[in-house]
Design a protein around this motif. Sequence first.
Motif, PDB file in Angstrom:
ATOM      1  N   THR A 293       0.820  -1.212   0.000  1.00 21.16           N
ATOM      2  CA  THR A 293       0.000   0.000   0.000  1.00 21.16           C
ATOM      3  C   THR A 293       0.851   1.257   0.000  1.00 21.16           C
ATOM      4  OG1 THR A 293      -1.791  -1.148   1.136  1.00 21.16           O
ATOM      5  CG2 THR A 293      -1.790   1.257   1.263  1.00 21.16           C
ATOM      6  N   LEU A 294       1.781   1.346   0.933  1.00 23.16           N
ATOM      7  CA  LEU A 294       2.537   2.587   1.094  1.00 23.16           C
ATOM      8  C   LEU A 294       3.562   2.828  -0.010  1.00 23.16           C
ATOM      9  CD1 LEU A 294       3.090   2.714   4.960  1.00 23.16           C
ATOM     10  CD2 LEU A 294       1.224   3.677   3.578  1.00 23.16           C
ATOM     11  N   SER A 295       3.992   1.778  -0.680  1.00 27.03           N
ATOM     12  CA  SER A 295       4.989   1.969  -1.737  1.00 27.03           C
ATOM     13  C   SER A 295       4.346   2.301  -3.084  1.00 27.03           C
ATOM     14  CB  SER A 295       5.874   0.727  -1.869  1.00 27.03           C
ATOM     15  OG  SER A 295       5.104  -0.393  -2.248  1.00 27.03           O
ATOM     16  N   ASP A 296       3.030   2.312  -3.158  1.00 27.63           N
ATOM     17  CA  ASP A 296       2.308   2.624  -4.397  1.00 27.63           C
ATOM     18  C   ASP A 296       1.540   3.938  -4.204  1.00 27.63           C
ATOM     19  OD1 ASP A 296      -0.392   2.505  -5.968  1.00 27.63           O
ATOM     20  OD2 ASP A 296       0.939   1.121  -7.031  1.00 27.63           O
ATOM     21  N   PHE A 297       1.846   4.927  -5.031  1.00 24.55           N
ATOM     22  CA  PHE A 297       1.265   6.264  -4.906  1.00 24.55           C
ATOM     23  C   PHE A 297      -0.261   6.237  -4.845  1.00 24.55           C
ATOM     24  CE2 PHE A 297      -0.073  10.266  -7.128  1.00 24.55           C
ATOM     25  CZ  PHE A 297       0.293  11.157  -6.135  1.00 24.55           C
ATOM     26  N   ASP A 298      -0.887   5.559  -5.782  1.00 20.30           N
ATOM     27  CA  ASP A 298      -2.352   5.543  -5.838  1.00 20.30           C
ATOM     28  C   ASP A 298      -2.966   4.783  -4.659  1.00 20.30           C
ATOM     29  OD1 ASP A 298      -2.681   6.984  -8.367  1.00 20.30           O
ATOM     30  OD2 ASP A 298      -1.724   5.234  -9.259  1.00 20.30           O
ATOM     31  N   LYS A 299      -2.380   3.663  -4.307  1.00 19.42           N
ATOM     32  CA  LYS A 299      -2.880   2.900  -3.158  1.00 19.42           C
ATOM     33  C   LYS A 299      -2.705   3.682  -1.859  1.00 19.42           C
ATOM     34  CE  LYS A 299      -2.094  -1.672  -5.149  1.00 19.42           C
ATOM     35  NZ  LYS A 299      -1.285  -2.904  -5.071  1.00 19.42           N
ATOM     36  N   ARG A 300      -1.612   4.419  -1.755  1.00 20.16           N
ATOM     37  CA  ARG A 300      -1.350   5.218  -0.560  1.00 20.16           C
ATOM     38  C   ARG A 300      -2.397   6.324  -0.415  1.00 20.16           C
ATOM     39  NH1 ARG A 300       3.714   5.976  -1.526  1.00 20.16           N
ATOM     40  NH2 ARG A 300       3.520   7.930  -2.639  1.00 20.16           N
ATOM     41  N   ILE A 301      -2.713   6.997  -1.521  1.00 17.30           N
ATOM     42  CA  ILE A 301      -3.728   8.050  -1.477  1.00 17.30           C
ATOM     43  C   ILE A 301      -5.073   7.451  -1.068  1.00 17.30           C
ATOM     44  CG2 ILE A 301      -5.113   9.600  -2.925  1.00 17.30           C
ATOM     45  CD1 ILE A 301      -2.519  10.367  -4.340  1.00 17.30           C
ATOM     46  N   LYS A 302      -5.438   6.347  -1.693  1.00 18.23           N
ATOM     47  CA  LYS A 302      -6.695   5.684  -1.360  1.00 18.23           C
ATOM     48  C   LYS A 302      -6.718   5.296   0.115  1.00 18.23           C
ATOM     49  CE  LYS A 302      -9.535   1.684  -2.555  1.00 18.23           C
ATOM     50  NZ  LYS A 302      -9.641   0.465  -3.372  1.00 18.23           N
ATOM     51  N   TYR A 303      -5.627   4.742   0.605  1.00 23.45           N
ATOM     52  CA  TYR A 303      -5.543   4.300   2.001  1.00 23.45           C
ATOM     53  C   TYR A 303      -5.754   5.471   2.963  1.00 23.45           C
ATOM     54  CZ  TYR A 303      -3.582   2.385   6.296  1.00 23.45           C
ATOM     55  OH  TYR A 303      -3.398   1.985   7.593  1.00 23.45           O
ATOM     56  N   ILE A 304      -5.060   6.567   2.722  1.00 28.43           N
ATOM     57  CA  ILE A 304      -5.188   7.729   3.613  1.00 28.43           C
ATOM     58  C   ILE A 304      -6.613   8.263   3.580  1.00 28.43           C
ATOM     59  CG2 ILE A 304      -4.453  10.112   4.023  1.00 28.43           C
ATOM     60  CD1 ILE A 304      -1.654   9.254   2.984  1.00 28.43           C
ATOM     61  N   LEU A 305      -7.172   8.414   2.386  1.00 25.59           N
ATOM     62  CA  LEU A 305      -8.539   8.923   2.283  1.00 25.59           C
ATOM     63  C   LEU A 305      -9.535   8.007   2.986  1.00 25.59           C
ATOM     64  CD1 LEU A 305      -8.593  10.218  -1.405  1.00 25.59           C
ATOM     65  CD2 LEU A 305      -8.578  11.604   0.685  1.00 25.59           C
ATOM     66  N   MET A 306      -9.336   6.699   2.878  1.00 23.42           N
ATOM     67  CA  MET A 306     -10.235   5.760   3.556  1.00 23.42           C
ATOM     68  C   MET A 306     -10.046   5.823   5.068  1.00 23.42           C
ATOM     69  SD  MET A 306     -10.437   2.512   0.977  1.00 23.42           S
ATOM     70  CE  MET A 306     -11.954   1.845   1.664  1.00 23.42           C
ATOM     71  N   GLU A 307      -8.796   5.886   5.503  1.00 28.40           N
ATOM     72  CA  GLU A 307      -8.525   5.968   6.949  1.00 28.40           C
ATOM     73  C   GLU A 307      -9.134   7.234   7.563  1.00 28.40           C
ATOM     74  OE1 GLU A 307      -6.427   4.014   9.338  1.00 28.40           O
ATOM     75  OE2 GLU A 307      -7.170   2.560   7.870  1.00 28.40           O
ATOM     76  N   LYS A 308      -9.145   8.308   6.792  1.00 30.63           N
ATOM     77  CA  LYS A 308      -9.673   9.583   7.294  1.00 30.63           C
ATOM     78  C   LYS A 308     -11.178   9.720   7.070  1.00 30.63           C
ATOM     79  CE  LYS A 308      -5.696  10.941   8.703  1.00 30.63           C
ATOM     80  NZ  LYS A 308      -5.419  10.989  10.129  1.00 30.63           N
ATOM     81  N   GLY A 309     -11.797   8.714   6.444  1.00 29.37           N
ATOM     82  CA  GLY A 309     -13.244   8.723   6.265  1.00 29.37           C
ATOM     83  C   GLY A 309     -13.731   9.541   5.080  1.00 29.37           C
ATOM     84  N   PHE A 310     -12.862   9.824   4.119  1.00 32.32           N
ATOM     85  CA  PHE A 310     -13.259  10.618   2.961  1.00 32.32           C
ATOM     86  C   PHE A 310     -13.439   9.795   1.695  1.00 32.32           C
ATOM     87  CE2 PHE A 310     -11.667  13.832   5.798  1.00 32.32           C
ATOM     88  CZ  PHE A 310     -12.572  14.857   5.612  1.00 32.32           C
TER      89      PHE A 310
END
Length: 174
Positions: free
Chosen positions: A60-77
């Motif tokens: 997740t963290l080594s892939d730009f798109d997956k990282r963005i998705k992960y952060i947005l999901m973690e933050k509820g957006f």
Amino acid sequence: MNYFQLYELPVSFLVDEKLIKQKYLALSRKFHPDFYTGADATKQQEILELSTQNNKAFQTLSDFDKRIKYILMEKGFLEEEEKFALPQMFLMEMMDLNELAMEVEFDPAPEKKQEVLDHIQTAETALLESIMPILSSYNEETAIESDYKSVKEFYYKRKYLLRIRAQLDKFAVD
């Protein structure tokens, strides 16, 4: 524990990918199941779960798109399979780009494909430049809702462009 906590890193859209890999390798050694073959079943299960989490974190963290998705999901957006309405102007531009891509399907000349790829690259570059101030200055302590909404819109626009690129690759020959 979220992936950033696992790697002892601040939440960030832009990360040092070498550092991510270093953290992954260090935890891979620390949590490798082969080192715990003599441990009791509970400890072996715990290590297996930590090893699995480490692998998922790295993917997740080594892939730009997956990282963005992960952060947005973690933050509820962002929600899985969410239907997001992109701005009409963007959709009109993408319709033109899709038409160019479809022309390549009927005339797969390499120069036509390159023309479409150039248009896609220009759109991707402009999109990234527009969001870079938010991505580069992101701080989860001070981030505001509009920042997350802007990143979310960027995420969906980028997905759209990546789909057109993938579609082009299906029927265009080099």
